[in-house]
Write a protein that holds these residues in place. Sequence first.
Motif, PDB file in Angstrom:
ATOM      1  N   ARG A 138       0.847  -1.197   0.000  1.00 54.70           N
ATOM      2  CA  ARG A 138       0.000   0.000   0.000  1.00 54.70           C
ATOM      3  C   ARG A 138       0.882   1.248   0.000  1.00 54.70           C
ATOM      4  O   ARG A 138       1.996   1.214   0.555  1.00 54.70           O
ATOM      5  CB  ARG A 138      -0.914  -0.013   1.220  1.00 54.70           C
ATOM      6  CG  ARG A 138      -2.032  -1.051   1.103  1.00 54.70           C
ATOM      7  CD  ARG A 138      -3.023  -0.929   2.259  1.00 54.70           C
ATOM      8  NE  ARG A 138      -2.417  -1.367   3.514  1.00 54.70           N
ATOM      9  CZ  ARG A 138      -2.512  -2.603   4.001  1.00 54.70           C
ATOM     10  NH1 ARG A 138      -3.175  -3.525   3.334  1.00 54.70           N
ATOM     11  NH2 ARG A 138      -1.939  -2.929   5.142  1.00 54.70           N
ATOM     12  N   GLU A 175       3.914   2.514   2.541  1.00 53.64           N
ATOM     13  CA  GLU A 175       4.506   1.454   3.362  1.00 53.64           C
ATOM     14  C   GLU A 175       6.016   1.360   3.131  1.00 53.64           C
ATOM     15  O   GLU A 175       6.525   1.746   2.068  1.00 53.64           O
ATOM     16  CB  GLU A 175       3.835   0.115   3.056  1.00 53.64           C
ATOM     17  CG  GLU A 175       2.419   0.047   3.605  1.00 53.64           C
ATOM     18  CD  GLU A 175       1.833  -1.351   3.549  1.00 53.64           C
ATOM     19  OE1 GLU A 175       1.167  -1.753   4.509  1.00 53.64           O
ATOM     20  OE2 GLU A 175       2.034  -2.044   2.525  1.00 53.64           O
ATOM     21  N   SER A 176       6.705   0.800   4.133  1.00 56.28           N
ATOM     22  CA  SER A 176       8.157   0.646   4.011  1.00 56.28           C
ATOM     23  C   SER A 176       8.487  -0.723   3.428  1.00 56.28           C
ATOM     24  O   SER A 176       7.796  -1.719   3.688  1.00 56.28           O
ATOM     25  CB  SER A 176       8.820   0.812   5.377  1.00 56.28           C
ATOM     26  OG  SER A 176       8.336  -0.175   6.267  1.00 56.28           O
ATOM     27  N   ASP A 193       7.153  -2.998   6.598  1.00 53.55           N
ATOM     28  CA  ASP A 193       5.841  -3.542   6.215  1.00 53.55           C
ATOM     29  C   ASP A 193       5.995  -4.710   5.250  1.00 53.55           C
ATOM     30  O   ASP A 193       5.287  -5.710   5.341  1.00 53.55           O
ATOM     31  CB  ASP A 193       5.006  -2.442   5.537  1.00 53.55           C
ATOM     32  CG  ASP A 193       4.686  -1.296   6.477  1.00 53.55           C
ATOM     33  OD1 ASP A 193       4.137  -1.566   7.564  1.00 53.55           O
ATOM     34  OD2 ASP A 193       5.036  -0.138   6.150  1.00 53.55           O
TER      35      ASP A 193
END
Length: 332
Positions: A141, A144-145, A216
Motif C-alpha cells: 500500500r 509502506e516501508s 511492512d
Amino acid sequence: MHDVEHQITAGAVMRAAVLRALGEAPRCEEVPLPRAAEDEEVVRVTACPLTNLDRARAAGTHFSAPTRLPAVCGASLAAGTLPDGSRVLFRAPGGAMAEWAVTRRAWCSPIPDSVDDAVAAAVQNPGVSAWNALEWRAGLRPGESVLVLGATGVAGQLAVQIAKHLGAGRVVAAGRNPRVLAELPALGADAVVRLDRPDDAVRHALRAAAGDQDFDVVLDYLWGRPAEVFVSTLGSADMELRFSRTRLVQIGVMAGPTLNLSAEVLRSSGLEIVGSGTGNAPPAEVLAGALDQVLGLLADGVLRMEVSRVPLTRVRDVWDLDQRGRRTVLMP
Ligand SMILES: NC(=O)c1ccc[n+]([C@@H]2O[C@H](COP(=O)([O-])OP(=O)(O)OC[C@H]3O[C@@H](n4cnc5c(N)ncnc54)[C@H](OP(=O)(O)O)[C@@H]3O)[C@@H](O)[C@H]2O)c1
C-alpha cells in the motif's frame, strides 16, 4: 522441455544452446529446426536472457530441470520476430536459446517501439516477478516501508525501482556487493545496508534502517543466513499486546535454500511469510498487465537496467560468468 527431435524439418538446421548432461554448461551446436504444429508459430529469436533459472535447470537443482536430454536451454521469455514482422516477447517451452523457436500467439506480447529487444527480454522475468511480489503477494500500500534483501542483483535493482514507483514510502536496499550497493540510491533507495558484515552489525544496521516500526514488506532474493539474521531483528521479549504485520515475500535463494526459523519470532512479531513463483502466480490477465506496465516504464525511461549482449555462439564461455548486477542476453 519439449523433445526437439519430434519437431524436425528434414535437413534444416539452426544454432542453439544445447544441454547434453545436467551439471554441464550448454554448448552452441547445430540442431534441427523446430517445426510448428497447427496452433503454433515459428518465431525468429532476436534476444534471449541467461537467468539464474536457466543455470539452476541446467545444473539439475531446479524442480523444472529437463528430464529428457539433449535439450535446448532458455526457459525465460525471449524476444523475437513473428512471420508478420511484429516484435514480441514470447514463451517457448521447447527452449528459446536458439535462432528459431516455437511459440503460440497467446504466449506473445508486443514490445513497444522504443524498447530494445535485449532489454525487453532481460526485464521480463525479474521485472514482472518484482511487480507481482509487491502487488499480488505483499499487497503493498502507498506509504509502506519496503526492505529488499539481495538488492544488488538484477531482480533486486528492479524491485527497488518498482517499489518506489508503486508508492512505497521508504525503500531500504540490502546487499553484499558494495560497488553495486553504492549505485542504489540513484535508483530510488532511501537507505542501504551492507550484508558483508558480522551478523550483529547487520542486525543492528537492519534495525536502524527500519526505524521505529518493523518493515511492512520484505522482498527476499537471498534466503539462507541473511534472511535468518533479518528475521532475528523481529519479535519482542515483553508480553504487550500489539498489532504489526511484516509481509516477507520469498523470491530467490542466492544465499541458501533453507532457513532456521524460531517459533517465538512468529508469535512475538507480525511476520508473515509467503513465496512468489509459479505455484502462486496471479491470473494471466494480471500477469499480462504487469508486463505491460514494466515495458511501459522502460519505454518512458522510468526503469533502468543494464544488459550485456553476447553472441549465442559464446554461450558456454559466459554461462557461469557473474555479471554483477547486469543481465547477460544471448543474441542468436
Ligand atoms: N521466483 C521468481 O519468480 C524469481 C524471479 C526472478 C529472480 N528469482 C531469483 O532471485 C534471485 C536473484 O535473481 P537475480 O536475477 O537478481 O540474480 P543476479 O542478477 O545474478 O544477482 C544475484 C545477486 O545476489 C547477490 N548475492 C549472492 N549471494 C549472496 C549472499 N550470500 N549475500 C548477499 N548477496 C548475495 C549477488 O551479489 P554479489 O555481486 O556480491 O555476488 C548478486 O548481486 C535468484 O535466486 C533468482 O533465481 C526468482
